[in-house]
Design a protein around this motif. Structure first.
Motif, mmCIF file in Angstrom:
data_model
loop_
_atom_site.group_PDB
_atom_site.id
_atom_site.type_symbol
_atom_site.label_atom_id
_atom_site.label_comp_id
_atom_site.label_asym_id
_atom_site.label_seq_id
_atom_site.Cartn_x
_atom_site.Cartn_y
_atom_site.Cartn_z
ATOM 1 N N MET A 192 38.169 -2.997 -20.097
ATOM 2 C CA MET A 192 36.934 -1.901 -20.409
ATOM 3 C C MET A 192 35.859 -2.301 -19.399
ATOM 4 N N PHE A 193 35.644 -3.567 -19.414
ATOM 5 C CA PHE A 193 34.569 -4.226 -18.691
ATOM 6 C C PHE A 193 34.913 -3.756 -17.123
ATOM 7 N N ARG A 194 36.137 -4.193 -16.762
ATOM 8 C CA ARG A 194 36.678 -4.005 -15.364
ATOM 9 C C ARG A 194 36.379 -2.502 -14.957
ATOM 10 N N ALA A 195 36.614 -1.692 -15.764
ATOM 11 C CA ALA A 195 36.688 -0.261 -15.474
ATOM 12 C C ALA A 195 34.965 0.155 -15.496
ATOM 13 N N LEU A 196 34.402 -0.138 -16.318
ATOM 14 C CA LEU A 196 32.899 0.179 -16.491
ATOM 15 C C LEU A 196 32.295 -0.419 -15.197
ATOM 16 N N SER A 197 32.448 -1.516 -14.676
ATOM 17 C CA SER A 197 32.022 -2.363 -13.407
ATOM 18 C C SER A 197 31.835 -1.101 -12.321
ATOM 19 N N LEU A 198 32.840 -0.511 -12.199
ATOM 20 C CA LEU A 198 33.046 0.431 -11.158
ATOM 21 C C LEU A 198 31.653 1.735 -11.041
#
Length: 850
Positions: free
Chosen positions: A475-481
């Motif tokens: 989730m953190f990686r996706a939200l970083s976009l």
């Protein structure tokens, strides 16, 4: 389809043997040459020289100035003084179809020839065109556009535009034989035929020439392409400019397709189909990776072959730009075509593009402020209502733990988001407008946000480990976009704020809220769990950025990638302290999330976040609305002490009154709100809501100095005050965490009041406002808080009945108590707002002076 034809041509000196001037008087018909020009001072002189040097001397040269802002008109007048054949026409609308029709009405020649201002033609150009037209076989005649590159990128672009891989079977870019075609560039037509067809369609902002040629062919006439008619054409000299040009072409082609669906050729659909295949590949990626990669692999293979074949004629410096030029043409056209199809109607010319995004006219700064706050309020109330409705629905669809996990992932993303532009967006509001400065800010935003995305991807496991929830990693990686998506919209957002043009910002915010809420709810219904919230958040960010770019006329310049000479140092000197302040404030105002998530867990964070959501939506977001307008206003009046003081005190008084009324009202109605809006499963959020509502009230008392200090160019003061706030809040929250989320909530409220008072003391000294005036501005808020509490107490503590009924009575009683308290304690606010809002009333506030 094109077919080869054979036509006889005159000998080069057949008519010129009598002498140019004698021939023009005795034998040559009058030919009208039309030159539409807008901001073409660099190229226009060379263009007119080539036209006036024709061996066909009997010319009427109509130069149509399309609302130029440079020296285009002066150049035309200079030529007209030396040569009576040159005439200047002015088109205030600025569009090419309108310019062509204006010239068509003024044309006296039998033949009408278009030559664009950034082109030049050989000496026999007009003679050859007239020879073809005089045969009567052709409705229009045109030649080959040979792109001219000055820069290395420009030379690569010229080569790409002459390549069949770049432009398909568009003959006029690379044709080598005389043939009939479906379209000609800079065409020559019988004037009577052009008038019979009604001229060019002024609804079109691009592709008006193709649409005209299509109607001409439907009229039963043919178009001739002659490659010996060589047109030296200054193509775009940078890849970003080429992308924007082809994106405009794509939008124009979509408009023409809407008018004439049968006009579409396979080459017109190649680029849109390419983007469609790429999108399909991305959708197939999770299931069929090999098939998903196929459209990308095929294009890359074609790109490599075309680059190798075309680059042989280029110098080494230009070769490296060739793949990017091909890609810019195809992606720009395809994207523009889909954008054009998405619009409901044609782009009807309504106003000059130069006026788009301009500053408000008249009414004074105070009325401009009210209009700005009005639009921002529409954005706030409608947008936050959408978010609140979506949150309430999601609260019934998802477990509290799902909210908590997403909140954990958002904590660090929130910190990074406030510094992705290094404060340059705020600097753009402060400094005068300049395109290179905008370019530099945009480049920095994208570079810094891209760096943060890479860091976030790598650090995701550490973040998940910090909170003790491994599922947070993805989730953190996706939200970083979202960092890069939001960074892409910072510059247009700053330009709209600087011009006090808040309506487009409202549309962007509403679009974001609608997309985020609708997609989140839809995905939650289908069982996506916490990922429903994440996907909705990303979609909302993308919609927000796209709508902001649509609203501003600014586009990155050809030197977008070059920072030299862009004035970056002053931007950084202003922006970096502002970004540091924003980061510190973000840390201060989100430190509670870190502490609750780390020490108390995801479920406790979900209750705490929900308890914070209503005060944030109803109080803090309102002040964010006001601050968006206040910063550019304070920046404008920073040299006028009287106007600065008047605006500051009025804003402080209004903010304090509203904060007190809303905060005390939320605290008194907390049990009823949680039960009605979210359900009894969220009962643990009641006490946090009560405490955080009062925290928002106290915080509202200290928000004014933030925008005032930035507006007068002193963001450094906010850094020091933020450090003080951090030193006070951090230990208070850690102590409060021992008592759970209730303790953290009350610690927030306890620390907020003294910090707000300190902010006002500092503001008094820095701005030169007597402290007693600031205290008087805060006094009505105390009366309003007391009035709301007394009015709502009987409903909360004595009334018995269904919770929705009790909530309705409580809100009505609170509103009545607030209005009565304002009327008794500070009638001046109502009187001044009446003068600001009602048209024609006299604005007496210091900030309202024009």
């Amino acid at each position: 389809m094109s077919k080869l034809v054979t036509v006889p041509l005159p000998a080069p000196n057949e008519e010129a043997s009598l002498g140019p001037y004698l021939s023009s008087m005795l034998d040559q018909e009058l030919v009208t040459v039309v030159v539409p020009a807008r901001n073409e001072e660099t190229n226009l002189g060379h263009c007119l020289t080539s036209i006036l040097g024709q061996d066909w001397r009997n010319l009427q040269v109509l130069v149509v100035d399309g609302a130029s802002t440079d020296g285009t008109g002066a150049i035309v007048q200079s030529f007209a003084r030396r040569d009576h054949r040159v005439e200047l026409l002015v088109n205030p609308r600025g569009t090419i179809p309108a310019s062509l029709n204006l010239a068509l009405r003024a044309a006296r020649g039998s033949w009408l020839i278009r030559v664009d201002a950034h082109a030049s033609v050989p000496p026999d150009y007009v003679r050859r065109l007239v020879h073809h037209l005089e045969s009567g076989d052709w409705g229009g005649v045109g030649g080959r556009k040979d792109g001219q590159g000055v820069t290395p990128a420009g030379r690569a672009i010229a080569a790409a535009m002459a390549s069949p891989f770049g432009v398909g079977n568009s003959t006029y870019h690379h044709g080598r034989s005389v043939q009939t075609v479906d379209h000609i560039p800079f065409g020559a037509y019988p004037t009577a035929l052009a008038r019979e067809l009604g001229g060019w369609d002024e609804r079109l902002l691009a592709n008006e020439d193709f649409e005209f040629d299509y109607r001409l062919r439907q009229h039963g006439r043919k178009l001739l392409f002659d490659p010996e008619l060589k047109i030296d054409w200054q193509c775009r000299q940078s890849v970003p400019d080429l992308f924007h040009q082809y994106r405009r072409y794509g939008r124009g082609k979509a408009d023409v397709a809407r008018l004439h669906p049968a006009s579409l050729q396979p080459r017109h659909l190649a680029a849109p189909g390419l983007l469609g295949s790429w999108l399909g590949g991305l959708l197939l990626l999770p299931m069929l990776r090999l098939l998903a990669a196929l459209p990308f692999a095929v294009y890359l293979l074609g790109l490599a072959f075309a680059t190798a074949h075309t680059s042989r004629a280029l110098d080494p410096r230009a070769r490296r730009y060739l793949p990017a030029a091909f890609l810019a043409m195809h992606v720009g056209w395809g994207l523009g075509f889909w954008e054009g199809l998405a619009r409901r109607r044609l782009s009807l010319p309504r106003r000059s593009p130069a006026n788009r995004g301009g500053s408000p006219i008249g009414g004074g700064l105070a009325r401009a402020a009210v209009h700005g706050v009005a639009w921002q309020s529409v954005s706030f109330f409608a947008g936050k209502a959408l978010v609140l409705v979506a949150t309430a629905i999601l609260a019934h669809l998802l477990q509290p733990s799902a909210f908590g996990v997403v909140a954990l992932a958002l904590v660090f993303i929130t910190f990074a988001d406030v510094v992705t532009d290094l404060g340059l967006a705020q600097a753009l509001v402060f400094f005068p407008l300049e395109r290179r400065r905008n370019d530099a800010a945009l480049l920095v935003c994208l570079a810094v946000s891209g760096t943060f995305v890479v860091i976030a991807m790598l650090a995701a496991p550490l973040v998940a480990s910090f909170f003790g929830h491994p599922e947070v990693t993805g989730m953190f990686r996706a939200l970083s976009l979202s960092l890069m998506v939001r960074a892409s919209g910072q510059v247009p957002d700053a330009l709209l704020r600087k011009s006090l043009h808040f309506r487009p910002r409202t549309i962007a915010e509403l679009g974001r809220a609608t997309a985020q809420g609708a997609l989140s709810v839809a995905l939650a219904v289908t069982g996506y769990g916490p990922w429903a919230i994440i996907d909705g958040y990303l979609a909302g960010c993308m919609v927000w950025s796209l709508l902001l770019w649509w609203a501003v006329p600014y586009r990155p310049g050809r030197s977008f990638w070059r920072l030299r000479g862009a004035g970056l140092r002053p931007l950084l000197q202003f922006g970096v302290p502002a970004a540091g302040t924003a980061l510190l404030l973000c840390l201060v105002f989100n430190l509670d999330y870190l502490i609750v998530g780390r020490l108390l867990g995801a479920k406790a964070l979900a209750y705490y976040t929900l308890g914070f959501r209503l005060p944030e939506l109803v109080i803090i977001s309102v002040f964010n609305v006001i601050s968006v307008v206040a910063f550019p206003l304070f920046s404008r009046v920073r040299e006028n002490e009287q106007r600065l003081h008047g605006g500051y005190l009025l804003g402080l008084r209004v903010q304090a009154i509203y904060g007190a009324a809303a905060g005390v009202g939320l605290a008194m109605a907390a049990p009823m709100i949680v039960d009605v809006a979210f359900g009894r499963a969220w009962g643990a959020a009641i006490v946090p809501l009560e405490a955080l509502a009062l925290y928002a009230t106290f915080r509202s008392l200290g928000l004014g100095p933030h925008e005032a200090f930035r507006g007068i160019g002193r963001p450094d003061l906010l850094v020091r005050l933020s450090l003080l706030r951090l030193a006070v809040v951090a230990p208070a929250l850690l102590i409060g965490a021992r008592f759970g989320i209730d303790g953290v909530s009350w610690a927030q409220a306890a620390a907020a009041l003294p910090l707000a008072l300190v902010m006002q003391v500092v503001a008094s000294r820095v701005l030169g406002i007597p402290l007693r005036q600031i205290i008087r501005a805060l006094e009505p808020a105390a009366a309003v808080a007391l009035g709301v509490a007394l009015a709502m107490a009987p409903v909360r503590f004595l009334m018995v009945g269904p919770e929705p009924v009790r909530l309705a009575f409580a809100l009505a009683a609170g509103a009545a108590g607030a209005v009565l308290a304002v009327a008794l304690a500070d009638r001046r606010v109502a009187i001044e707002f009446k003068r600001l809002i009602i048209p024609g009333s006299q604005v007496q506030l210091a900030m309202g002076a024009k």
